[in-house]
Write an enzyme that holds these catalytic residues in place. Sequence first.
Site, PDB file in Angstrom:
ATOM      1  N   HIS A  54       0.809  -1.222   0.000  1.00  0.00           N
ATOM      2  CA  HIS A  54       0.000   0.000   0.000  1.00  0.00           C
ATOM      3  C   HIS A  54       0.843   1.274   0.000  1.00  0.00           C
ATOM      4  O   HIS A  54       0.302   2.362  -0.198  1.00  0.00           O
ATOM      5  CB  HIS A  54      -0.943   0.012   1.211  1.00  0.00           C
ATOM      6  CG  HIS A  54      -0.250   0.372   2.483  1.00  0.00           C
ATOM      7  ND1 HIS A  54       0.607  -0.502   3.124  1.00  0.00           N
ATOM      8  CD2 HIS A  54      -0.259   1.506   3.206  1.00  0.00           C
ATOM      9  CE1 HIS A  54       1.087   0.087   4.207  1.00  0.00           C
ATOM     10  NE2 HIS A  54       0.573   1.307   4.281  1.00  0.00           N
ATOM     11  N   HIS A  69       1.459   6.835  -0.726  1.00  0.00           N
ATOM     12  CA  HIS A  69       0.694   6.017   0.213  1.00  0.00           C
ATOM     13  C   HIS A  69      -0.697   5.781  -0.380  1.00  0.00           C
ATOM     14  O   HIS A  69      -1.564   6.639  -0.317  1.00  0.00           O
ATOM     15  CB  HIS A  69       0.595   6.734   1.556  1.00  0.00           C
ATOM     16  CG  HIS A  69       0.091   5.864   2.659  1.00  0.00           C
ATOM     17  ND1 HIS A  69      -1.234   5.520   2.784  1.00  0.00           N
ATOM     18  CD2 HIS A  69       0.752   5.244   3.663  1.00  0.00           C
ATOM     19  CE1 HIS A  69      -1.376   4.734   3.845  1.00  0.00           C
ATOM     20  NE2 HIS A  69      -0.185   4.552   4.390  1.00  0.00           N
TER      21      HIS A  69
END
Length: 146
Positions: A54, A69
């Site tokens: 992620h 992110h």
Amino acid sequence: MDSPMMGQVLPLSLVNDEVFSQGLLGKGLAIIPKDGRVYAPFDGTISVFLESKHAIGIIDGNGVELLIHCGLDTVTLEGKGFISYVKQGDKVKKGDLLLEMDIAYIRSKDLETTTPILVTNSKDYTEVLPTTKEEVQVGEAALSVK
């Protein structure tokens, strides 16, 4: 530096996560992605790539440390909904596909796809300025570092 994804630009101050909205990890911007593809914004080295896929860190030749992110609280997915094309330590060229996130899957888990893009070593620079555009395409200028 160029945008690693296409989508709607959001000031960090409006991100629904205090760590990002208060700039605790660095200055930058966020993008609400139109698709889930994330590209290298510059030539560099993958410095961080978590197993959860992620979040990805990339360093350019001048020492700019960028964190992408993908989504908020997406670490809880433990890698589900993400496909990676690189690994930590890889050298990448601007425009290389780094990863894909499944936007529909992430939203089906009641998570946001808002993607903060931060210069984590912002303190090393006099300015980190986000684009004033409301939307960006891959390869368009997104952040200016001085």
